[in-house]
Scaffold this motif. Sequence first.
Motif, short mmCIF file in Angstrom:
data_model
loop_
_atom_site.label_atom_id
_atom_site.label_comp_id
_atom_site.label_asym_id
_atom_site.label_seq_id
_atom_site.Cartn_x
_atom_site.Cartn_y
_atom_site.Cartn_z
N ALA A 8 0.86 -1.17 0.00
CA ALA A 8 0.00 0.00 0.00
C ALA A 8 0.90 1.23 0.00
O ALA A 8 1.72 1.40 0.91
N LEU A 9 0.79 2.05 -1.02
CA LEU A 9 1.65 3.22 -1.19
C LEU A 9 0.91 4.48 -0.76
O LEU A 9 -0.16 4.78 -1.30
N SER A 10 1.50 5.20 0.19
CA SER A 10 0.86 6.42 0.69
C SER A 10 1.81 7.61 0.62
O SER A 10 3.01 7.49 0.87
N ALA A 11 1.25 8.74 0.26
CA ALA A 11 1.89 10.05 0.26
C ALA A 11 0.79 11.01 -0.18
O ALA A 11 -0.35 10.60 -0.43
N ARG A 12 1.11 12.27 -0.29
CA ARG A 12 0.08 13.23 -0.68
C ARG A 12 -0.19 13.23 -2.18
O ARG A 12 -1.31 13.44 -2.61
N ARG A 13 0.84 13.00 -3.00
CA ARG A 13 0.72 13.20 -4.45
C ARG A 13 0.27 11.92 -5.15
O ARG A 13 1.04 10.98 -5.30
N LEU A 14 -0.96 11.92 -5.60
CA LEU A 14 -1.53 10.76 -6.28
C LEU A 14 -0.76 10.42 -7.55
O LEU A 14 -0.45 9.25 -7.82
N ASP A 15 -0.43 11.44 -8.35
CA ASP A 15 0.25 11.19 -9.62
C ASP A 15 1.60 10.54 -9.41
O ASP A 15 2.00 9.62 -10.15
N ALA A 16 2.33 10.97 -8.39
CA ALA A 16 3.64 10.38 -8.11
C ALA A 16 3.51 8.94 -7.65
O ALA A 16 4.31 8.08 -8.03
N LEU A 17 2.50 8.66 -6.83
CA LEU A 17 2.27 7.29 -6.37
C LEU A 17 1.91 6.38 -7.55
O LEU A 17 2.36 5.23 -7.62
N GLU A 18 1.11 6.89 -8.46
CA GLU A 18 0.74 6.10 -9.64
C GLU A 18 1.96 5.78 -10.49
O GLU A 18 2.09 4.67 -11.03
N GLU A 19 2.87 6.72 -10.58
CA GLU A 19 4.10 6.49 -11.35
C GLU A 19 4.96 5.43 -10.67
O GLU A 19 5.54 4.57 -11.35
N VAL A 20 5.07 5.47 -9.35
CA VAL A 20 5.86 4.48 -8.62
C VAL A 20 5.23 3.09 -8.77
O VAL A 20 5.93 2.10 -9.00
N ALA A 21 3.92 3.00 -8.64
CA ALA A 21 3.23 1.71 -8.71
C ALA A 21 3.30 1.10 -10.11
O ALA A 21 3.38 -0.12 -10.27
N GLY A 22 3.27 1.95 -11.14
CA GLY A 22 3.30 1.45 -12.50
C GLY A 22 2.12 0.52 -12.77
O GLY A 22 0.99 0.82 -12.40
N GLU A 23 2.41 -0.62 -13.37
CA GLU A 23 1.36 -1.59 -13.71
C GLU A 23 1.28 -2.72 -12.70
O GLU A 23 0.62 -3.74 -12.96
N ALA A 24 1.94 -2.59 -11.57
CA ALA A 24 2.00 -3.67 -10.59
C ALA A 24 0.62 -3.99 -10.03
O ALA A 24 -0.05 -3.12 -9.47
N SER A 25 0.19 -5.24 -10.18
CA SER A 25 -1.12 -5.64 -9.68
C SER A 25 -1.13 -5.81 -8.16
O SER A 25 -2.20 -5.86 -7.56
N ASN A 26 0.06 -5.88 -7.55
CA ASN A 26 0.16 -6.04 -6.09
C ASN A 26 0.33 -4.70 -5.38
O ASN A 26 0.67 -4.66 -4.19
N ALA A 27 0.08 -3.60 -6.08
CA ALA A 27 0.16 -2.26 -5.48
C ALA A 27 -1.24 -1.73 -5.19
O ALA A 27 -2.17 -1.92 -5.96
N LEU A 28 -1.36 -1.07 -4.05
CA LEU A 28 -2.60 -0.40 -3.67
C LEU A 28 -2.26 1.06 -3.37
O LEU A 28 -1.43 1.33 -2.50
N ILE A 29 -2.86 1.97 -4.08
CA ILE A 29 -2.54 3.39 -3.91
C ILE A 29 -3.54 4.02 -2.95
O ILE A 29 -4.75 4.02 -3.22
N VAL A 30 -3.02 4.52 -1.83
CA VAL A 30 -3.88 5.13 -0.81
C VAL A 30 -3.29 6.49 -0.41
O VAL A 30 -2.64 6.63 0.62
N PRO A 31 -3.54 7.52 -1.22
CA PRO A 31 -2.96 8.84 -0.94
C PRO A 31 -3.66 9.53 0.22
O PRO A 31 -4.88 9.40 0.40
N PHE A 32 -2.88 10.23 1.03
CA PHE A 32 -3.44 11.08 2.09
C PHE A 32 -2.31 11.90 2.69
O PHE A 32 -1.13 11.65 2.44
N ASP A 33 -2.69 12.87 3.48
CA ASP A 33 -1.74 13.74 4.18
C ASP A 33 -1.49 13.15 5.57
O ASP A 33 -2.44 12.94 6.33
#
Length: 260
Positions: A42-67
């Motif tokens: 589960a990837l967390s930080a404020r910037r959704l776009d940056a998290l999406e870039e880090v996760a790429g196409e990985a099916s085992n990634a969960l993007i959960v942005p927040f402050d």
Amino acid sequence: MFGPMNTPVGSWKDKRIWLIGASSGIGAALAKQALAMGAKVALSARRLDALEEVAGEASNALIVPFDVLDHAAWRTRHAEICAAFGGVDLLLFCAADYRPERSWEVSDDVAEQTLKTNLVSVYSALSSVLPTMLAEGSGGIALVASVAGYMGLPNASVYGPGKAALINLAEILYSDLHAKGLSVYLINPGFVKTGLTAKNDFAMPGLQTPDAAAEKIWKGIAEGKFEIHFPYRFTRILKLIQMLPYRWRFALFQRFLHPT
């Protein structure tokens, strides 16, 4: 007395990791490597776009942005991750703010913001994940502090005290939680080439890449270490300086600040 202080990790496949500060620097490198090793991250930080870039196409990634300063959001995000993954095996806190500054350059409002990000938000993390981990009798907490917390180093007037507090907190957590089946990891990097250290205008001995730092962190956690510090040549020198009388230590700092 001489074995690992934490439970070693034999395989990262399907381990459930919540990585705070995953959008850049060490955090992004940690996330990419954990995903490549087969962990559910589960990837967390404020910037959704940056998290999406880090996760790429990985099916085992969960993007959960927040402050991280939003206390209520911690519990909400934790619930979402538990619903998706079934729980959290490791919380790795890597979020940080930094600016080099001498004591006369410190602004009280900026100092407050830095300390809230680097230290106070960790307590929000703990209050969110510890109840479940304690109920299950398993899990791990990893805090990324810094060698700047070893002692009062120049140019770290706010950053250093916050990291020193994290080191102290990690020691307390280990004392409290180890007997209850939880692992605690204290991560003290030296200089790593990131957007934060790019603010420095002084020589940074032993400067490492985020990828190299992340490899050392995952290796240390897998081996069950409590303190993971690197690069060893640099951190060992700092540990020796810690043992010096203050008079000698301050003389060394002055020579560093005002070389002849």
